[in-house]
Design a protein around this motif. Structure first.
Motif, PDB file in Angstrom:
ATOM      1  N   ILE A   1      25.185 -39.980  46.247  1.00  0.00           N
ATOM      2  CA  ILE A   1      24.871 -39.987  44.831  1.00  0.00           C
ATOM      3  C   ILE A   1      23.514 -39.465  44.704  1.00  0.00           C
ATOM      4  O   ILE A   1      22.909 -38.292  45.552  1.00  0.00           O
ATOM      5  CB  ILE A   1      23.942 -41.676  44.414  1.00  0.00           C
ATOM      6  N   SER A   2      22.892 -38.626  43.467  1.00  0.00           N
ATOM      7  CA  SER A   2      21.882 -38.526  42.685  1.00  0.00           C
ATOM      8  C   SER A   2      21.530 -39.512  41.446  1.00  0.00           C
ATOM      9  O   SER A   2      21.251 -39.991  41.269  1.00  0.00           O
ATOM     10  CB  SER A   2      22.247 -37.202  42.539  1.00  0.00           C
ATOM     11  N   TRP A   3      19.854 -39.026  41.391  1.00  0.00           N
ATOM     12  CA  TRP A   3      18.656 -40.012  40.240  1.00  0.00           C
ATOM     13  C   TRP A   3      18.190 -38.698  39.765  1.00  0.00           C
ATOM     14  O   TRP A   3      17.988 -37.557  40.827  1.00  0.00           O
ATOM     15  CB  TRP A   3      18.232 -40.505  40.839  1.00  0.00           C
ATOM     16  N   HIS A   4      18.076 -38.636  38.602  1.00  0.00           N
ATOM     17  CA  HIS A   4      16.699 -38.267  37.517  1.00  0.00           C
ATOM     18  C   HIS A   4      16.714 -39.082  36.082  1.00  0.00           C
ATOM     19  O   HIS A   4      17.211 -39.722  35.613  1.00  0.00           O
ATOM     20  CB  HIS A   4      17.883 -36.717  37.177  1.00  0.00           C
ATOM     21  N   ASP A   5      14.899 -38.386  35.767  1.00  0.00           N
ATOM     22  CA  ASP A   5      15.165 -39.250  34.430  1.00  0.00           C
ATOM     23  C   ASP A   5      14.594 -38.093  33.051  1.00  0.00           C
ATOM     24  O   ASP A   5      13.561 -37.384  33.792  1.00  0.00           O
ATOM     25  CB  ASP A   5      13.920 -39.813  34.893  1.00  0.00           C
ATOM     26  N   SER A   6      15.100 -38.435  32.882  1.00  0.00           N
ATOM     27  CA  SER A   6      15.593 -36.918  31.596  1.00  0.00           C
ATOM     28  C   SER A   6      13.715 -36.716  30.649  1.00  0.00           C
ATOM     29  O   SER A   6      14.092 -35.968  30.513  1.00  0.00           O
ATOM     30  CB  SER A   6      16.571 -37.207  29.959  1.00  0.00           C
ATOM     31  N   ALA A   7      13.273 -38.199  30.737  1.00  0.00           N
ATOM     32  CA  ALA A   7      12.262 -37.510  29.961  1.00  0.00           C
ATOM     33  C   ALA A   7      11.063 -37.266  31.179  1.00  0.00           C
ATOM     34  O   ALA A   7       9.920 -36.287  30.253  1.00  0.00           O
ATOM     35  CB  ALA A   7      11.820 -39.288  29.766  1.00  0.00           C
ATOM     36  N   TRP A   8      10.727 -36.798  31.892  1.00  0.00           N
ATOM     37  CA  TRP A   8      10.095 -36.215  33.186  1.00  0.00           C
ATOM     38  C   TRP A   8      10.349 -34.747  33.333  1.00  0.00           C
ATOM     39  O   TRP A   8       9.604 -34.062  33.631  1.00  0.00           O
ATOM     40  CB  TRP A   8       9.998 -36.897  34.576  1.00  0.00           C
ATOM     41  N   ILE A   9      11.705 -34.139  32.951  1.00  0.00           N
ATOM     42  CA  ILE A   9      12.533 -32.922  33.970  1.00  0.00           C
ATOM     43  C   ILE A   9      11.991 -32.515  32.838  1.00  0.00           C
ATOM     44  O   ILE A   9      10.744 -31.593  33.995  1.00  0.00           O
ATOM     45  CB  ILE A   9      13.611 -32.925  33.426  1.00  0.00           C
ATOM     46  N   PRO A  10      11.010 -31.888  31.408  1.00  0.00           N
ATOM     47  CA  PRO A  10      10.257 -31.368  31.428  1.00  0.00           C
ATOM     48  C   PRO A  10       8.992 -30.794  31.578  1.00  0.00           C
ATOM     49  O   PRO A  10       8.328 -30.253  31.395  1.00  0.00           O
ATOM     50  CB  PRO A  10      10.121 -31.070  29.567  1.00  0.00           C
ATOM     51  N   ILE A  11       8.483 -31.734  31.716  1.00  0.00           N
ATOM     52  CA  ILE A  11       7.060 -32.068  32.400  1.00  0.00           C
ATOM     53  C   ILE A  11       6.582 -32.383  34.240  1.00  0.00           C
ATOM     54  O   ILE A  11       4.917 -32.806  34.256  1.00  0.00           O
ATOM     55  CB  ILE A  11       5.636 -33.675  31.321  1.00  0.00           C
ATOM     56  N   LEU A  12       7.176 -31.618  34.735  1.00  0.00           N
ATOM     57  CA  LEU A  12       7.074 -31.833  35.948  1.00  0.00           C
ATOM     58  C   LEU A  12       6.453 -31.319  36.535  1.00  0.00           C
ATOM     59  O   LEU A  12       6.205 -29.334  36.912  1.00  0.00           O
ATOM     60  CB  LEU A  12       8.583 -32.328  37.241  1.00  0.00           C
ATOM     61  N   ASN A  13       5.446 -31.671  38.125  1.00  0.00           N
ATOM     62  CA  ASN A  13       4.699 -30.500  37.934  1.00  0.00           C
ATOM     63  C   ASN A  13       4.457 -30.398  39.264  1.00  0.00           C
ATOM     64  O   ASN A  13       4.644 -32.371  39.784  1.00  0.00           O
ATOM     65  CB  ASN A  13       3.012 -29.927  36.831  1.00  0.00           C
ATOM     66  N   PRO A  14       3.021 -30.224  40.428  1.00  0.00           N
ATOM     67  CA  PRO A  14       3.067 -30.775  41.937  1.00  0.00           C
ATOM     68  C   PRO A  14       1.902 -32.314  41.700  1.00  0.00           C
ATOM     69  O   PRO A  14       1.854 -33.021  42.161  1.00  0.00           O
ATOM     70  CB  PRO A  14       1.912 -29.415  42.292  1.00  0.00           C
ATOM     71  N   THR A  15       1.331 -32.297  40.475  1.00  0.00           N
ATOM     72  CA  THR A  15       0.333 -32.968  40.354  1.00  0.00           C
ATOM     73  C   THR A  15       1.144 -34.339  39.885  1.00  0.00           C
ATOM     74  O   THR A  15       0.656 -35.577  40.342  1.00  0.00           O
ATOM     75  CB  THR A  15      -0.662 -33.350  39.438  1.00  0.00           C
ATOM     76  N   ASN A  16       2.343 -34.385  39.216  1.00  0.00           N
ATOM     77  CA  ASN A  16       3.127 -36.000  38.639  1.00  0.00           C
ATOM     78  C   ASN A  16       4.257 -36.178  39.612  1.00  0.00           C
ATOM     79  O   ASN A  16       5.217 -36.753  38.897  1.00  0.00           O
ATOM     80  CB  ASN A  16       2.841 -35.650  37.916  1.00  0.00           C
ATOM     81  N   VAL A  17       4.700 -35.034  40.660  1.00  0.00           N
ATOM     82  CA  VAL A  17       6.418 -35.272  40.879  1.00  0.00           C
ATOM     83  C   VAL A  17       6.557 -36.379  42.336  1.00  0.00           C
ATOM     84  O   VAL A  17       7.243 -36.970  41.904  1.00  0.00           O
ATOM     85  CB  VAL A  17       6.805 -34.175  41.542  1.00  0.00           C
TER      86      VAL A  17
END
Length: 272
Positions: free
Chosen positions: A37-53
């Motif tokens: 399986i895999s998982w993702h949240d489309s709302a987070w993908i554009p703003i992902l960075n090392p501080t909020n991953v």
């Protein structure tokens, strides 16, 4: 009489000891094998960075995240994640960062401030979370695939074996030979059709369409009518030939006198 306390709890199971959860727990993932399986949240993908991953990974809808880990305790107490080294038990840590597309998170069991046991790795590629397969799963998958193909090969070979008490065992591949011939004939027919299609310059539809386009072009750009030269007019070459013919031919006539006539005497000058 002194009051006796509750009986001692049973020793934790292996899954609980290494950070797993009770199968009856509400946090148990619905999928038995997380490798599929895999998982993702489309709302987070554009703003992902090392501080909020890590916040992205700790989402409640993520099936890879165990809510009974020490990260949740630190989060509820509003402490810094550096306090994880002071606790023992299951925890998640950011292991590797390759911005902006790859993040690796490790699930581990902490025994002390300096002793940990890795349990699983999760990688996030373009915002999609996957679980990295362990060596045993990879070997098991490869062996299962190999055994499956070998079993299919043996089953197919068994269909060609024949036996008779007087002849013994032999192989019979007539069906395969006929199939090979049929395949070759089909390939030859396809090649002939392709060659015929190449030989045909155009179809009836294409020719009709081209004729329509040519007619439209002829209407838009009609040919200019050029007047033909009159009959009196002559080409330069014809004029030159006429001038040559018009030249007067000069006839040279040589008069011959009869032999009986003598020429007049020449006059000699007088010497004084």
């Amino acid at each position: 009489m002194s009051k006796q306390g509750p009986p001692p709890a049973a020793p934790p199971s292996y899954l609980e000891a290494v950070g797993g959860v009770n199968p009856s727990s509400s946090f148990t993932p619905h999928h038995n094998n997380l490798l599929w399986i895999s998982w993702h949240d489309s709302a987070w993908i554009p703003i992902l960075n090392p501080t909020n991953v890590m916040d992205y990974f700790q989402s409640t809808t993520n099936p890879f995240y165990d809510r009974t880990c020490n990260n949740e305790i630190v989060k509820m107490q509003r402490l810094n994640m550096e306090h994880l080294s002071n606790l023992t038990g299951l925890e998640y840590m950011l292991l590797h960062v390759q911005e902006p597309i790859l993040y690796v998170i490790r699930k581990q069991h902490r025994h002390s401030a300096s002793a940990v046991t890795p349990l699983a790795d999760f990688y996030i590629i373009a915002g999609v979370v996957y679980q990295a397969p362990d060596l045993g799963s990879v070997i098991n998958s490869r062996i299962s695939t190999t055994v499956n193909h070998l079993q299919g090969a043996f089953d197919e070979a068994r269909t060609y074996s024949r036996y008779h008490p007087s002849k013994g065992y032999w192989w019979e591949f007539k069906e395969t030979e006929s199939k090979d011939l049929e395949d070759e004939n089909k390939k030859a027919q396809k090649k002939n059709l392709k060659e015929k299609a190449k030989e045909e310059s155009s179809s009836a539809f294409q020719r009709h369409r081209v004729n329509i386009l040519l007619a439209d072009l002829a209407k838009k750009f009609p040919l200019k009518s050029t007047p033909f030269p009159a009959s009196n007019t002559q080409l330069p070459e014809q004029r030159i030939s006429v001038e040559d013919n018009a030249k007067v031919e000069v006839k040279v006539e040589v008069k011959t006198e009869p032999l009986g006539h003598k020429p007049p005497p020449e006059k000699k000058p007088r010497l004084g």
